[in-house]
Design an enzyme around this catalytic site. Structure first.
Site, PDB file in Angstrom:
ATOM      1  N   HIS A 473       0.839  -1.203   0.000  1.00  0.00           N
ATOM      2  CA  HIS A 473       0.000   0.000   0.000  1.00  0.00           C
ATOM      3  C   HIS A 473       0.870   1.248   0.000  1.00  0.00           C
ATOM      4  O   HIS A 473       2.055   1.210   0.323  1.00  0.00           O
ATOM      5  CB  HIS A 473      -0.894  -0.001   1.257  1.00  0.00           C
ATOM      6  CG  HIS A 473      -0.085  -0.012   2.519  1.00  0.00           C
ATOM      7  ND1 HIS A 473       0.504   1.124   3.047  1.00  0.00           N
ATOM      8  CD2 HIS A 473       0.269  -1.035   3.338  1.00  0.00           C
ATOM      9  CE1 HIS A 473       1.172   0.801   4.140  1.00  0.00           C
ATOM     10  NE2 HIS A 473       1.055  -0.516   4.337  1.00  0.00           N
ATOM     11  N   GLU A 546      -1.801  -7.028   7.561  1.00  0.00           N
ATOM     12  CA  GLU A 546      -0.470  -6.818   8.138  1.00  0.00           C
ATOM     13  C   GLU A 546      -0.243  -7.736   9.337  1.00  0.00           C
ATOM     14  O   GLU A 546      -1.204  -8.265   9.928  1.00  0.00           O
ATOM     15  CB  GLU A 546      -0.378  -5.337   8.535  1.00  0.00           C
ATOM     16  CG  GLU A 546       0.839  -4.900   9.296  1.00  0.00           C
ATOM     17  CD  GLU A 546       2.135  -5.115   8.553  1.00  0.00           C
ATOM     18  OE1 GLU A 546       2.385  -6.259   8.103  1.00  0.00           O
ATOM     19  OE2 GLU A 546       2.912  -4.157   8.427  1.00  0.00           O
TER      20      GLU A 546
END
Length: 1001
Positions: A473, A546
């Site tokens: 990202h 994550e």
RNA sequence: GGGCGGUUAGCUCAGUUGGUAGAGCAAUCCGUUUACACCGGAAAGGUCGCAGGUUCGAGUCCUGCACCGCCCACCA
């Protein structure tokens, strides 16, 4: 004024080239005669007409053409037009060269100047897009310039060294050489340009003369031999001292090894070796051997089996030593070591010497010889000739590429003009070493080798299927501050949004079907931004999230030092270990791969997650993974899927990032332009076969799309019988809807078959011929390059053709010289002395420019050109114009007057001159032929014969006959004005002058 | 350092197998004669880098030298 003979009014004014030339060129193009398939000889005599071929040395798409190109084009066009008029099936293939390094560095420089960005700022995909755009513009300019010069080349066969057909040739050639063991990957000393961060070829080096110091010193007080060097900083990489075997001074030391405990902070182990390459008389007669940083020393290390210590990095910084040296630039390290030697009392002598420093032609960076893994062509390895058409080298013989190159010229199978250049050629071949073909740049043919991501096994021309892209990202404020984010759900910041857009640009043309992202907002936003640009469906998978950081979330990374605190298997309280993340994300990755098999997918995830995934994919051990820096925000990683690796059964691969030396592709030019390799088949049913065989040469067929391209040459195969009956050259590809009307016709071919299954949506237009272009036109006849590229290019074409086709690429090499300005200087931007051929053509006419370049310019000699000279031939164009007017006004009858001695004498004289000129044309003496026709037309025909004809009717009757001959002979040199006149001559039905028969005796 | 060229009229260059030098441009003089002033005519201009040699004969072949240029190598 009365105009009794209806002389066209144009003739009442001086000849106007600017009004004429573009119009005449269009006429030629529309005639189709640039394409040999359309020449009368081709249809009269399709199989026996002798062919004549030239392939154009492709101009680099780095800018515009200069007078040197104009000279080459003119000579080629003269030859081509002459041969066409002699009745050959004449083909001149035009094209352009992508000129890898030259083009990339030109665009890089522009971007640097205009946007202050480097190629790394833009990324590979975007950079390539920019270069392509530049190359396209440059190509268009070049093509229009070639047309302005009057070049009668076959645009339907135009080629580009980087287009699909030529790329196929390059990959095929690479594989063939690889399989034959001629291409290998090896560690070798290469010329590394630290500024451009690339290897460069020997011939891209410029030597600059500089003052340098030659230092003489000893490694240590008790070392027995002194050595000299201009590069003390490399001495920390020394492993030996080489002396001449006969050198009495050092004989007793040979074979001994000395340990030097401290050489400016580096321990050295120096062996004394005896080597023939050392000159006794130079310096101290002893040479410090630094294998990793000198080509010669590398070879000495080969002979004596010495270790090779690299002490300088790609950035030209020291990689060894303590804080005094390590990380220092080479120039700084040099001074530090000299100071150290001085302080230690080891420095014996310092002499000022002048030295040639190798610098990179394009960037000016100082070349650092470094050992690097590169691809090479072995010019000495033997291979067996399968079907040799090389003179003196029989099928079955074992030969090397070097021998092929040498033989082609020494056997006179390839003749170089002027002849004396063959001496230079042989000299070059004798000194030839293995050819390094890989370049660390982006623009060009990518090395067609894929490596298994796990075991690194190499595959050439691997057929890859779907692609997987991984991206992280964009940036969030948390990233910016260096805080651990984990499951803290922050949106992208401004930078992050921009990063995502950059990633989107990179992915734009990659045909991504699905975008899969984690359920955290930063990944979702990134995916959405990318989706906006590239389309595709977004799928959210919480497994791709994550690493869970538990108690340390939100803390500053620098404070918790997670790498040290939480190793691969360790984890923060309430959090996950990397090992757990690896399992989770790999499982997710595998399930998506399975689900979307055959589709291109993009995975948008997080730094830690992707890092552990890469660990798994690359089969790294945990420490290696931890040592790797995290993937940067919005970086894109590309993985290709293919059949499982033979070695380790994994199925993901990455392609070699390097590209091939531009001369590798241009080496295939004579035959890649003719469609090599012809290994594609088009199946045809009986009816179609018959239709083609009996009917038009040009045909269309509707088929499902295959990976065919315009210019491809396909074998035509009868699908019923399997018989090979000819070749198709694809001239156009069009997508067409299937209309009801067409459907009927198609049903005839496909019988009962359901048309929705075979529904052809692509219309291929092609030209049919019984023989392939390659068979018809190769070997080519003449090539007309500048002598500067005799080695770069000519030798490499001989190599490639000799290897792949076992024949020569051309029979004659007509070398041109360099065109200089009136003062004898090379044309250059910095001097501002450029003469633009287009300006010349506009001002004086292309014909005048052509004549000025050709008259009196023998092969291989440099020439000077000035506007005065060109002006002279502009005047000549007008002279021709007015001679025509006079002749037309004075034509009384088409028939020659009755034979008289006076008339015979004039006719005989002309015939002799025409024969003489023809002889010059046959023997490449265009500088003489052009001068002779010029002289005859102006000073004999106009000044004397016409003058006499004013009072002598007998002579008058000869004028039209001689003059039409003169126009024909003038045509190859001055095509525009002669063609224009030809159309205005009074006659019923005429061919274009370009296809008229050459006057022969 | 190795290799390859060049040195011919004031300038730019031809000169194909050895037969006593050619073109363009510039400069000079003459000329506006109905194809052309983006023209025509006339004349001028060179012991073909230097020194030897081969030959009946050398710009051309051989040897040496001088100067200029290019290419390759890159001497630690």
């Amino acid at each position: 004024m009365e105009n009794p003979k209806n002389i066209p009014e144009k003739f009442l004014k001086p000849y106007d080239s600017s009004e004429t030339e573009a119009r005449v060129y269009k006429l030629w193009e529309e005639s189709g005669f640039f394409n040999p398939d359309n020449l009368p000889v081709a249809s009269d005599n399709p199989n026996s007409a002798k062919s004549f071929t030239i392939v154009m040395p492709p101009p680099n798409v780095t800018g515009v053409l200069h007078m040197g190109h104009a000279l080459g084009l003119t000579l080629q066009d003269i030859i081509i037009r002459y041969k066409r008029m002699r009745g050959f099936r004449t083909l001149w293939i035009p094209g352009t060269d992508h000129a890898a390094i030259a083009t990339q560095s030109k665009v890089e420089k522009e971007i640097k100047k205009n946007e202050d960005k480097s190629r790394h700022d833009l990324g590979r995909e975007e950079m390539l897009r920019r270069i392509d755009a530049f190359a396209k513009d440059s190509h268009d300019t070049i093509v229009s310039q070639i047309k302005v010069m009057g070049a009668s080349c076959d645009w339907s066969r135009e080629a580009f060294t980087l287009d699909v057909t030529r790329s196929r040739a390059v990959n095929t050639m690479f594989k063939k050489m690889y399989d034959d063991g001629l291409i290998y990957r090896g560690n070798r000393i290469v010329n590394w340009d630290p500024k451009g961060q690339t290897t460069i070829a020997d011939d891209e080096i410029v030597y600059e003369e500089r003052k340098a110091k030659l230092y003489t010193f000893k490694y240590s007080k008790d070392f027995p031999i002194s050595i000299s060097t201009t590069r003390p900083e490399t001495k920390v990489g020394d492993v030996a001292v080489a002396v001449h075997p006969d050198d009495a001074r050092y004989k007793e030391f040979v074979g001994k090894t000395y340990e030097i405990a401290d050489f400016c902070g580096v321990p050295l182990s120096i062996k004394i070796v005896a080597d023939e390459s050392v000159e006794k008389g130079f310096g101290t007669g002893a040479l410090g051997v630094t294998p990793a940083h000198s080509e010669i020393d590398w070879e000495i290390a080969d002979r004596h089996d010495l270790p090779r210590l690299q002490v300088i990095s790609e950035l030209a910084k020291m990689t060894v030593g303590d804080e005094r040296l390590k990380g220092k630039k080479v120039s700084e390290a040099r001074e530090i070591i000299v100071e150290w030697l001085r302080a230690e009392g080891l420095l014996e002598k310092e002499e000022e010497v002048s030295q040639n420093v190798a610098t990179a032609e394009r960037t000016g960076g100082i070349i650092e010889p470094l050992p690097k893994l590169q691809w090479f062509i072995n010019v000495n390895a033997k291979f067996k000739l399968q079907n040799s058409k090389l003179k003196g080298l029989e099928t079955g013989m074992e030969v090397s590429l070097k021998e092929i190159m040498k033989n082609a010229v020494s056997s006179r199978q390839v003749a170089i003009l002027p002849e004396h250049f063959d001496k230079t050629y042989f000299h070059w071949i004798e000194n030839l070493r293995d050819w390094c073909i890989s370049r660390q740049i982006w623009y060009g043919h990518r090395v067609p080798v894929w490596y298994c991501l796990h075991c690194k096994k190499q595959y050439v021309n691997l057929e890859t299927g779907a692609k997987i892209y991984l991206t992280r990202h964009g940036e969030t404020d948390s990233n910016k501050e260096g805080r651990i984010a984990g499951s803290i759900d922050l949106p992208l910041n401004q930078t992050g949004t921009e990063q995502a857009m950059v990633a989107a640009q990179k992915l734009k043309n990659e045909n991504i079907d699905y975008i899969i992202c984690s359920n955290l907002i930063r990944a979702k936003e990134t995916a959405e931004i990318i989706q906006k640009e590239i389309g595709g469906e977004i799928i959210i998978d919480p497994e791709l999230r994550e690493r869970e950081y538990g108690v340390v979330e939100g803390m500053y990374g620098k404070d918790i030092k997670p790498l040290k605190t939480y190793q691969y298997e360790g984890k923060p309280e309430n959090g996950e270990s990397y090992k757990e993340v690896e399992e989770r994300i790999h499982n997710a990755f595998v399930s998506h791969r399975k689900k979307f098999e055959g589709k291109n997918i993009l995975v948008v995830s997080h730094g830690g997650a992707l890092r552990t995934l890469m660990k798994r994919l690359l089969d790294l051990d945990p420490m290696e993974m931890l040592a790797r820096t995290a993937i940067k925000n919005a970086d894109v990683i590309q993985i290709e899927i293919s059949k499982p690796c033979e070695n380790c059964k994994n199925d993901i691969f990455e392609q070699d990032p390097d590209t091939l030396d531009t001369w590798f592709s241009s080496g295939t030019w004579t035959f890649s332009t003719l469609g090599w390799p012809i290994d594609k088949k088009m199946g045809m049913n009986e009816k179609f076969v018959e239709r083609i065989k009996s009917g038009d040469k040009t045909n269309t067929t509707r088929l499902e799309k295959k990976d065919w391209n315009i210019g491809d040459i396909l074998q035509l195969e009868n699908t019923q019988t399997g018989e090979l009956f000819g070749y198709a050259r694809i001239t156009n590809i069009e997508e067409i809807p299937l209309t009801a009307e067409k459907k009927g016709t198609l049903q005839e071919y496909y019988g009962e078959k359901d048309l929705t299954e075979v529904a052809p949506t692509w219309k291929y237009s092609f030209v049919y011929s019984e023989k392939s272009d390659l068979e018809t036109y190769h070997p080519t006849d003449v090539i007309v390059p500048a002598y500067e590229i005799l080695f770069h290019w000519i030798a490499r074409m001989i190599l490639m053709s000799g290897y792949a086709l076992e024949t020569i690429p051309f029979h004659t090499v007509y070398l041109t010289g360099i065109v200089r300005d009136a003062k004898g200087r090379k044309f250059s931007k910095s001097l501002g002395n450029g003469i633009d051929p287009i300006e010349i053509a506009k001002k004086f006419g292309a014909d005048a420019g052509r004549m000025a370049l050709v008259v009196g310019t023998a092969a291989g000699t440099d020439m000077k050109i000035s506007e005065d000279k060109i002006k002279g031939y502009r005047n000549f164009s007008n002279k021709i114009w007015n001679i025509t007017r006079f002749v037309m006004e004075n034509v009384e009858t088409e028939s020659l007057g009755s034979s008289t001695s006076k008339l015979d004498e004039i006719m005989d004289e002309w015939k002799k001159i025409a024969a003489d000129i023809t002889d010059d044309m046959e023997n490449f003496r265009f500088h003489l032929a052009s001068e002779k026709i010029y002289h005859y037309v102006w000073h004999r025909f106009a000044d004397e014969i016409i003058e006499q004809s004013k009072t002598d009717a007998e002579i008058k009757s000869a004028l039209i006959h001689i003059w039409t001959d003169c126009l024909k002979i003038l045509h190859p040199f001055m095509p525009f004005v002669t063609e224009e006149i030809w159309a205005l001559l009074p006659a019923e039905k005429r061919n274009l002058l370009m296809v008229e028969k050459w006057p022969t005796t």
